[in-house]
Design a protein around this motif. Structure first.
Motif, PDB file in Angstrom:
ATOM      1  N   ASN A  64      -0.870  13.712   0.724  1.00  0.00           N
ATOM      2  CA  ASN A  64       0.386  14.018   0.048  1.00  0.00           C
ATOM      3  C   ASN A  64       0.968  15.313   0.608  1.00  0.00           C
ATOM      4  OD1 ASN A  64       0.222  11.852  -2.071  1.00  0.00           O
ATOM      5  ND2 ASN A  64      -1.656  12.964  -2.522  1.00  0.00           N
ATOM      6  N   GLU A  76      -6.472   8.811  -1.864  1.00  0.00           N
ATOM      7  CA  GLU A  76      -5.342   9.478  -2.517  1.00  0.00           C
ATOM      8  C   GLU A  76      -5.571  10.981  -2.662  1.00  0.00           C
ATOM      9  OE1 GLU A  76      -8.269   8.568  -5.802  1.00  0.00           O
ATOM     10  OE2 GLU A  76      -7.589   7.645  -3.926  1.00  0.00           O
ATOM     11  N   ARG A 135       0.832  -1.187   0.000  1.00  0.00           N
ATOM     12  CA  ARG A 135       0.000   0.000   0.000  1.00  0.00           C
ATOM     13  C   ARG A 135       0.877   1.253   0.000  1.00  0.00           C
ATOM     14  NH1 ARG A 135      -4.893   0.564   4.200  1.00  0.00           N
ATOM     15  NH2 ARG A 135      -5.608  -1.156   2.887  1.00  0.00           N
ATOM     16  N   ASP A 136       0.474   2.218  -0.852  1.00  0.00           N
ATOM     17  CA  ASP A 136       1.179   3.494  -0.915  1.00  0.00           C
ATOM     18  C   ASP A 136       0.932   4.260   0.382  1.00  0.00           C
ATOM     19  OD1 ASP A 136       2.236   5.933  -1.479  1.00  0.00           O
ATOM     20  OD2 ASP A 136       1.014   6.336  -3.251  1.00  0.00           O
ATOM     21  N   SER A 147      -1.337   7.367   0.500  1.00  0.00           N
ATOM     22  CA  SER A 147      -2.794   7.261   0.447  1.00  0.00           C
ATOM     23  C   SER A 147      -3.350   6.358   1.545  1.00  0.00           C
ATOM     24  CB  SER A 147      -3.235   6.738  -0.929  1.00  0.00           C
ATOM     25  OG  SER A 147      -2.708   5.454  -1.167  1.00  0.00           O
ATOM     26  N   HIS A 158     -11.814   8.039  -1.617  1.00  0.00           N
ATOM     27  CA  HIS A 158     -10.648   8.278  -2.474  1.00  0.00           C
ATOM     28  C   HIS A 158      -9.493   8.761  -1.597  1.00  0.00           C
ATOM     29  CE1 HIS A 158     -13.244   7.900  -5.993  1.00  0.00           C
ATOM     30  NE2 HIS A 158     -14.091   8.685  -5.367  1.00  0.00           N
TER      31      HIS A 158
END
Length: 238
Positions: free
Chosen positions: A82, A23, A2-3, A6, A21
């Protein structure tokens, strides 16, 4: 794998308001003058985001989940997956969020360092003056305070609102926007409150709004912006 940018599962606010969502930047808000500052900013930037309604009717702002992001139990708040150095960042306080988004995007803040600080001073003028004083006037004119027989508290805030409008009038004389020809976060912070004063609070006559033609002109051009029109309706009340 998993990133991490996000993965917002470690933020308990996402348990109450799940991110469809993760991200995207998450906005927790309500269409109040402070709340719409951030939705207008995001719409002006064209920055993708996911919005969550924080309902005062159900005291969402006092929930343990919301308080982990906004310990002062005020909207708006954001959670950016981010953030700096690629790590998620949670922020509260509308002024701080506007500064962050301007820095992140490189937009709606002058590049010249002196003008940047000048913009920040007008942002602080809204945060410390226009917002609190107009809000108090709204309480004494529209809400519970209107039933007080003693009108001295209301009149105190009427006088202060007029003084602040005069400061803004002088600044806008000969200027398209607060920072001259450049539309900035200072305008995004200020004009939702002016709109609320004469609209929702119904205090236009009380403060003599017709005596401030430059403020009226700037408010009209602000509200006419498509991004502002969209941002004023986000998030829609339940």
């Amino acid at each position: 794998m998993r990133d991490s940018a996000s993965d917002l599962s470690s933020f308990s606010i996402t348990h109450k308001w799940p991110a469809k969502h993760p991200e995207l930047l998450q906005l927790y808000s309500l269409p109040t003058p402070n709340g719409v500052k951030v939705s207008i900013m995001l719409e002006e930037l064209g920055m993708p985001y996911e919005v969550h309604l924080v309902s005062f009717d159900s005291n969402d702002q006092m929930s343990p989940e919301f308080l982990t992001v906004s310990p002062n139990n005020k909207i708006p708040a954001i959670l950016d997956p981010n953030g700096p150095n690629g790590a998620p960042l949670a922020l509260f306080e509308s002024g701080a969020i506007l500064i962050y988004l301007a820095a992140k995007s490189g937009q709606l803040m002058p590049q010249d360092l002196a003008k940047r600080y000048e913009t920040l001073q007008w942002l602080m003028f809204q945060m410390s003056g226009i917002g609190p004083m107009f809000g108090q006037l709204g309480f004494f004119h529209k809400f519970a305070g209107k039933d007080f027989e003693d009108k001295r508290p209301r009149d105190r805030y009427v006088a202060e609102a007029r003084r602040l409008l005069n400061v803004l009038e002088q600044r806008l004389t000969g200027n398209d926007w607060i920072m001259g020809n450049e539309y900035t976060i200072a305008d995004i912070a200020t004009f939702p409150w002016v709109r609320n004063l004469v609209g929702f609070y119904g205090a236009a006559e009380l403060v003599g709004f017709d005596s401030y033609p430059e403020v009226k002109r700037a408010l009209a051009q602000f509200v006419a912006r498509p991004a502002v029109q969209r941002g004023l309706e986000i998030p829609k009340r339940a």
